[in-house]
Design an enzyme around this catalytic site. Sequence first.
Site, PDB file in Angstrom:
ATOM      1  N   CYS A  38     -31.839  14.800 -17.363  1.00  8.41           N
ATOM      2  CA  CYS A  38     -30.462  14.430 -17.648  1.00  8.41           C
ATOM      3  C   CYS A  38     -29.617  15.709 -17.645  1.00  8.41           C
ATOM      4  CB  CYS A  38     -30.372  13.755 -19.009  1.00  8.41           C
ATOM      5  SG  CYS A  38     -28.695  13.244 -19.444  1.00  8.41           S
ATOM      6  N   ASP A  94     -27.387  16.494 -19.610  1.00  8.90           N
ATOM      7  CA  ASP A  94     -27.061  16.877 -20.989  1.00  8.90           C
ATOM      8  C   ASP A  94     -27.503  18.325 -21.250  1.00  8.90           C
ATOM      9  OD1 ASP A  94     -27.364  17.114 -23.910  1.00  8.90           O
ATOM     10  OD2 ASP A  94     -26.995  14.957 -23.914  1.00  8.90           O
ATOM     11  N   HIS A 113     -34.307  11.342 -22.214  1.00  4.37           N
ATOM     12  CA  HIS A 113     -34.364  11.964 -23.549  1.00  4.37           C
ATOM     13  C   HIS A 113     -33.903  11.028 -24.653  1.00  4.37           C
ATOM     14  CE1 HIS A 113     -29.943  12.917 -23.873  1.00  4.37           C
ATOM     15  NE2 HIS A 113     -30.040  12.738 -22.579  1.00  4.37           N
TER      16      HIS A 113
END
Lengths: 510, 510
Positions: free
Chosen positions: B171, B173, B239
């Site tokens: 991801c 992120d 996640h």
Amino acid sequence: MLRSTRQSARPGARQGNTPVQPAPLRRPGGVGQGAAGRASAGARGSVTHALCRDDDNRRLFAYERDVKAAFDRIVPTLKQVSALQHEPQFEQQAQRIAREQLGFELPQDILADAWVEQLDMRRLFAWCVFSTYRRFCDDYYRNDPLASRDDEGFDAFLQACGFHTLDISPCADGRLAHLVRYVLRLPQQSVRRKSYAGALFDIEDSIQKWTEVELARFREGRPNTADAATRYLKVVTYHYSSVDPQHQGCAAHGSDTAKAAAAGLERLYAFREAIENSFCCGASIDLLLIGLDTDTDAIRVHVPDAQGAIDLASAVDALALFDATARGGAADATRAIAAALRECTPDVQPGMAQLVERLIENNLSQIAYVRTNHGQHYADIGHAERFIGAGVGFEEIQLRNLMYFAYLNTVEEATADLDVGIKIFSGLNVAHGLPVPVIVRFDHHGQVPGSRARAEQHCARVAAALQARFDDLTQRGLLHVLQVTRDCDRAGSIELLACSVNAQTQAGGH
Amino acid sequence: MLRSTRQSARPGARQGNTPVQPAPLRRPGGVGQGAAGRASAGARGSVTHALCRDDDNRRLFAYERDVKAAFDRIVPTLKQVSALQHEPQFEQQAQRIAREQLGFELPQDILADAWVEQLDMRRLFAWCVFSTYRRFCDDYYRNDPLASRDDEGFDAFLQACGFHTLDISPCADGRLAHLVRYVLRLPQQSVRRKSYAGALFDIEDSIQKWTEVELARFREGRPNTADAATRYLKVVTYHYSSVDPQHQGCAAHGSDTAKAAAAGLERLYAFREAIENSFCCGASIDLLLIGLDTDTDAIRVHVPDAQGAIDLASAVDALALFDATARGGAADATRAIAAALRECTPDVQPGMAQLVERLIENNLSQIAYVRTNHGQHYADIGHAERFIGAGVGFEEIQLRNLMYFAYLNTVEEATADLDVGIKIFSGLNVAHGLPVPVIVRFDHHGQVPGSRARAEQHCARVAAALQARFDDLTQRGLLHVLQVTRDCDRAGSIELLACSVNAQTQAGGH
């Protein structure tokens, strides 16, 4: 522009009920017969040449004329419809006229609303352009109207010349859209065409294509095995205007022919250098630079020498060869082409010579085509496109001045090209109160999961960005967008995804 | 967040004259020594494990702490400078403080204008973030601070496991940015990392990468020859948050862990199907799905069975293995990992088992790292990025929560990701009157002609589109953009192209 009224019996016109089956764009029997083409050509006086393929010319002309006529019937038909809008039984009358003239019915909801204020001609016009485009695509993908028996051996011929891929980047100008099938008389399915403003192709995209091609040779022996001594041939086609060189040349290069040619050559060299530097083991490609006179469709070919160097100052001129050999026999003309080639580039490689000779010979047919059907040059030497195509795909567009092509993934990256397109259509359409019809298209591979959904999102994103960028036109109903996709892994036609004319009205009416 | 005042002698601080040489971000001697890291760790009480590489942990922690401290010194330093702005000899005092605290001088023109109204702290803050980023990059590309001797054999190990490429999509992120080098302890130069919101990688992009890799094997025998029985391994890392699962999980999947895992697996299967359908001759790839708890950095691995099928409901849990084997010896722990793997997936392929065992073992070190330096979990379980990175590249970002990553080619395609990034920084920065620092980066290949110029145009286009989309922030001085590129074909650091802080002021001051 030649127009045909074509009110004779057509399948679509016979039915008379909704939903209307799409009428073929082409006149039945027109393919391969060329009777209509011959008649039109006869009116101007047929021009020919010992190497000219008259049959092909008639067939290609009939196709071009019919497709363009289908688009060009829209305005007169809508004028007729407009004049009737306050008559009794308007809706029935309008549908009858539309069926007869256009081969499809108009959207009922637009007609039904006419009594409130007046007929929304902008929506109606856009809807008709989109419907005609759809019928044109259906015909192309279902009937293969540009197929030719001669095309079968082309891949083998190309490999015999020493090339396993022919990748052509013309300018995106609509006056070059017929380059492959008409000007060079090549089978469009055997040639990779990717158009760019000013013919300035994207090197990174070309490297990616080269990688795909080479892997297919290694893994699948397609189109030939990697050990075959053939190369990837990249061609750039710049253009110029012999009639009005200062104004009707390539807009991306300020109508400066020398600049257009030099920029194309620079990009070709850069691509070769990129391949040679990025891949080891002697990786390289072959290059070819072609100039096109968009008024006569004559080409000039800058033939590379044995070292692959291209001279901007020297080229083989097809128009000069046409005139010099117009009265002789086929063998004389063939010899003259070969001699001109060796004079231009004495140490040309035999395979390259073979290919260029074929291109020149093919182009003689197109020179005769233009002279027969249009006189010394086209009447529409400037822009006369019918719609804008934005996105990727559009391999059915093999006709001159039919579509303004904006090759793009995003509006953000293509603002310059789009602004030019909108400017052209401001003159062609908006000045007359008609909207700019834009077809947004991203094709997909049906065998890749999710590919169709991503193409749909892509179309929607680009359509929204287009409407945001040209917000004023959009608000005034002067920009309409049709979103389409096509599954490249299947033989079918395009699929309509969305249309700004009416969320409820599906263009094509069927 | 651990901070270090670091007022000890550093090369940059010693000079005192402009242009200042960049001071190293890391403490001299810190690399490989780990003295400072050990001291800090000692304060929390070192947590270890028989399979934990304590030396690596100290070295990695020193690097993370020093880099983050360099960014985190900006605000206190500027506070000091701000307090002095109406004092006599302000400019000299400010430069002295900046040199001592930050290792570089501030732009003279901003300081000089302070007397007119007041110091433009927004520009100054953005300039400091960009300068610190530049110094961080210079350090990374010049000194290779994350190199490890263990990395050398990794490619051979990977091939012995049956894989010639390891392609990971985490991801985007910022809490996963350290996945490769820290969480999995892999050499970042041997792994392809391409981050996407929700780990939903682009299948077409991955097909293109697969094509490049396979061609290199055929043409150049790199990394191995095409006849070697190895495959391309694609890994997705989703996640979740063990501390606050409802709010600190994956935003792209609404903090729904099951949804994040299922979506990742679906994308993996789609990629494999795309390869199998698009290429003949038995083309396929291998797949692996990993979940990451962003609070503890523990992974769980969904191990594929002999047919390549992955079970969402079953995974090997590194945290459970850590705790179960914390008091035993190395051999017991290794056996426990192997046993857990076979229990999860009895018919796992031997090569896949070997790779997953290594990943689990590596992750035990990271679990100890977090417990040693942060306790049971990180203090910053939410977003705490220092800047936004938009574009392609950024391979130097191997630290958690340092950068919010918006992988993009155009703003048009990435509005969703960018809007999330701006929202995060509205809380982190704008709410405190500080601007959002955005680094726009497109790397290039110096050996491809024109590539650098195109990267420069690309940066400029994206920067303009960003500023247009966030026009309100831009107008208020609350969005600043640095444009950079890097030549991937050379070993050097990044090159600054343009900066919104000041067209005349070049970030980095040298």
